[in-house]
Design an enzyme around this catalytic site. Sequence first.
Site, PDB file in Angstrom:
ATOM      1  N   CYS A   1       0.812  -1.227   0.000  1.00 34.35           N
ATOM      2  CA  CYS A   1       0.000   0.000   0.000  1.00 34.35           C
ATOM      3  C   CYS A   1       0.842   1.272   0.000  1.00 34.35           C
ATOM      4  O   CYS A   1       0.331   2.352  -0.299  1.00 34.35           O
ATOM      5  CB  CYS A   1      -0.957   0.000   1.186  1.00 34.35           C
TER       6      CYS A   1
ATOM      7  N   HIS B   1      -2.945   7.249   2.587  1.00 34.50           N
ATOM      8  CA  HIS B   1      -3.419   5.982   2.022  1.00 34.50           C
ATOM      9  C   HIS B   1      -4.871   5.771   2.432  1.00 34.50           C
ATOM     10  O   HIS B   1      -5.256   6.043   3.574  1.00 34.50           O
ATOM     11  CB  HIS B   1      -2.545   4.841   2.547  1.00 34.50           C
TER      12      HIS B   1
ATOM     13  N   ASN C   1     -10.065   0.222  -0.502  1.00 33.45           N
ATOM     14  CA  ASN C   1      -8.597   0.283  -0.423  1.00 33.45           C
ATOM     15  C   ASN C   1      -8.032  -0.249  -1.739  1.00 33.45           C
ATOM     16  O   ASN C   1      -8.131  -1.448  -2.017  1.00 33.45           O
ATOM     17  CB  ASN C   1      -8.130  -0.556   0.764  1.00 33.45           C
TER      18      ASN C   1
HETATM   19  N1  ACO Z   1     -19.271  -7.888   8.186  1.00 33.71           N
HETATM   20  C1  ACO Z   1     -19.806  -8.133   9.380  1.00 33.71           C
HETATM   21  N2  ACO Z   1     -19.092  -8.497  10.459  1.00 33.71           N
HETATM   22  C2  ACO Z   1     -17.760  -8.604  10.291  1.00 33.71           C
HETATM   23  C3  ACO Z   1     -17.130  -8.370   9.064  1.00 33.71           C
HETATM   24  C4  ACO Z   1     -17.948  -7.996   7.976  1.00 33.71           C
HETATM   25  N3  ACO Z   1     -17.450  -7.738   6.749  1.00 33.71           N
HETATM   26  N4  ACO Z   1     -15.801  -8.551   9.215  1.00 33.71           N
HETATM   27  C5  ACO Z   1     -15.587  -8.876  10.499  1.00 33.71           C
HETATM   28  N5  ACO Z   1     -16.786  -8.911  11.148  1.00 33.71           N
HETATM   29  C6  ACO Z   1     -17.032  -9.236  12.542  1.00 33.71           C
HETATM   30  C7  ACO Z   1     -15.939 -10.039  13.181  1.00 33.71           C
HETATM   31  O1  ACO Z   1     -16.128 -11.402  12.905  1.00 33.71           O
HETATM   32  C8  ACO Z   1     -16.117  -9.711  14.644  1.00 33.71           C
HETATM   33  O2  ACO Z   1     -17.197 -10.482  15.127  1.00 33.71           O
HETATM   34  P1  ACO Z   1     -17.149 -11.078  16.625  1.00 33.71           P
HETATM   35  O3  ACO Z   1     -17.048  -9.879  17.533  1.00 33.71           O
HETATM   36  O4  ACO Z   1     -18.429 -11.832  16.740  1.00 33.71           O
HETATM   37  O5  ACO Z   1     -15.913 -11.940  16.672  1.00 33.71           O
HETATM   38  C9  ACO Z   1     -16.592  -8.260  14.629  1.00 33.71           C
HETATM   39  O6  ACO Z   1     -17.048  -8.003  13.282  1.00 33.71           O
HETATM   40  C10 ACO Z   1     -15.499  -7.267  14.959  1.00 33.71           C
HETATM   41  O7  ACO Z   1     -14.349  -7.584  14.214  1.00 33.71           O
HETATM   42  P2  ACO Z   1     -13.056  -6.755  14.330  1.00 33.71           P
HETATM   43  O8  ACO Z   1     -12.016  -7.317  13.400  1.00 33.71           O
HETATM   44  O9  ACO Z   1     -12.689  -6.566  15.768  1.00 33.71           O
HETATM   45  O10 ACO Z   1     -13.564  -5.337  13.773  1.00 33.71           O
HETATM   46  P3  ACO Z   1     -12.803  -3.972  13.725  1.00 33.71           P
HETATM   47  O11 ACO Z   1     -13.637  -2.916  14.297  1.00 33.71           O
HETATM   48  O12 ACO Z   1     -11.365  -4.096  14.161  1.00 33.71           O
HETATM   49  O13 ACO Z   1     -12.751  -3.675  12.160  1.00 33.71           O
HETATM   50  C11 ACO Z   1     -11.304  -3.817  10.258  1.00 33.71           C
HETATM   51  C12 ACO Z   1     -12.101  -4.583  11.289  1.00 33.71           C
HETATM   52  C13 ACO Z   1     -12.255  -2.928   9.484  1.00 33.71           C
HETATM   53  C14 ACO Z   1     -10.637  -4.795   9.319  1.00 33.71           C
HETATM   54  C15 ACO Z   1     -10.270  -2.940  10.981  1.00 33.71           C
HETATM   55  O14 ACO Z   1      -9.532  -3.695  11.911  1.00 33.71           O
HETATM   56  C16 ACO Z   1      -9.319  -2.296  10.024  1.00 33.71           C
HETATM   57  O15 ACO Z   1      -9.697  -1.466   9.210  1.00 33.71           O
HETATM   58  N6  ACO Z   1      -8.039  -2.626  10.133  1.00 33.71           N
HETATM   59  C17 ACO Z   1      -7.053  -2.102   9.230  1.00 33.71           C
HETATM   60  C18 ACO Z   1      -6.856  -3.125   8.212  1.00 33.71           C
HETATM   61  C19 ACO Z   1      -6.736  -2.579   6.840  1.00 33.71           C
HETATM   62  O16 ACO Z   1      -7.208  -1.517   6.496  1.00 33.71           O
HETATM   63  N7  ACO Z   1      -6.102  -3.379   6.027  1.00 33.71           N
HETATM   64  C20 ACO Z   1      -5.948  -3.041   4.698  1.00 33.71           C
HETATM   65  C21 ACO Z   1      -4.573  -3.240   4.262  1.00 33.71           C
HETATM   66  S1  ACO Z   1      -3.459  -2.423   5.252  1.00 33.71           S
HETATM   67  C22 ACO Z   1      -3.458  -0.960   4.904  1.00 33.71           C
HETATM   68  O17 ACO Z   1      -3.844  -0.621   3.834  1.00 33.71           O
HETATM   69  C23 ACO Z   1      -3.031  -0.024   5.959  1.00 33.71           C
END
Ligand code: ACO
Length: 319
Positions: A113, A246, A276
């Site tokens: 990224c 980003h 993204n």
């Molecule tokens: N729809 C519904 N529920 C979902 C989904 C979805 N698409 N995905 C995960 N969940 C659920 C999980 O299973 C979890 O359920 P549980 O509590 O019953 O176990 C719940 O939602 C919470 O999951 P978390 O992973 O804790 O959610 P969080 O608030 O951390 O958000 C996310 C997840 C959006 C991925 C966040 O951590 C994030 O944005 N991280 C950065 C990752 C990123 O952007 N990566 C891209 C590449 S890296 C970069 O570009 C920087």
Amino acid sequence: MRYSKVAGTGSYLPEKILTNQDLERMVDTSDEWIRTRTGITQRHIAADNEMASDLAVNASCEAMAAAGVKAGDIDLIIVATTTPDVIFPSTACILQDKLGIGDCPAFDVQAVCSGFIYALATADMFIRAGKCNAALVVGTEIYSRILDWTDRSTCVLFGDGAGAVVLTQSDQPGIISSHLHADGSYSKILAVPGSICGGKVRGKPFVMMEGNVVFKFAIKVLEDVVHEALAENNFQVSDIDWLIPHQANIRIIISTAKKLGLPMEKVVATVDRHGNTSAASVPLALDIAVRDGRIKSGHLVLLEGVGGGFAWGAVLVRW
Ligand code: ACO
């Protein structure tokens, strides 16, 4: 002194749009969850016959037209991509051929990224060193091909697209400074851990990540690298006209702006419409803000990225 300046920008998004409502029909998710956790409402998906180099061709043609340069003027091509057309030749060489650009250095940069930031910094150094006069720098990605479309925790986050700039030689900066970092001890946190061996795929050829770790790390380094770029040039946060981070998650973007004390009115955000797009996200957002007139001559613009590796960085530009 020799410097480089951005002479033109361009971008391209594939025609097909995949909305959150479409995803609701594919995996156990909801528009509400995706919007509140990520800010994303839709993303573009490349057609089956489109390759990363095809997206790059469209973005590059726009950037070259905006810069007023022809294929024959380009004397360096750097393509940032995590989703190259093939293992080799490089997507940069394929792009060179498709654009009819003659003999010049052409190579890919793989910094996920933050790839476009790495590519821009590299092109700037080529120009400063007197090794070229007009560089085509592209971020292009087709993430839809490395997503597990049954994994709701990753497939809702990404999209396809391309962005490009033409950098030309200038007596004034232009690019003021660049700041690149990497910490490979995080290499397993965000990865596509597959490889090819003996004609078969070994390991998982899909995006895997520990979202929470990525989230916290991204917010920390996206703030740190802004301070680093400003301090090196004796600028304050208040001097920034536009921050182009980003585009991974609107919560990461808002948290970064908040920690910097930078109003969101000075931040370009396109993640809602693009998802993204990895190495394409910064040049795509940049092109949109240039074309809609937000970025004007004389503005101080800070581009920054973070992603797999982890690798991160920033480029400070006087427009
Ligand atoms: N729809 C519904 N529920 C979902 C989904 C979805 N698409 N995905 C995960 N969940 C659920 C999980 O299973 C979890 O359920 P549980 O509590 O019953 O176990 C719940 O939602 C919470 O999951 P978390 O992973 O804790 O959610 P969080 O608030 O951390 O958000 C996310 C997840 C959006 C991925 C966040 O951590 C994030 O944005 N991280 C950065 C990752 C990123 O952007 N990566 C891209 C590449 S890296 C970069 O570009 C920087």
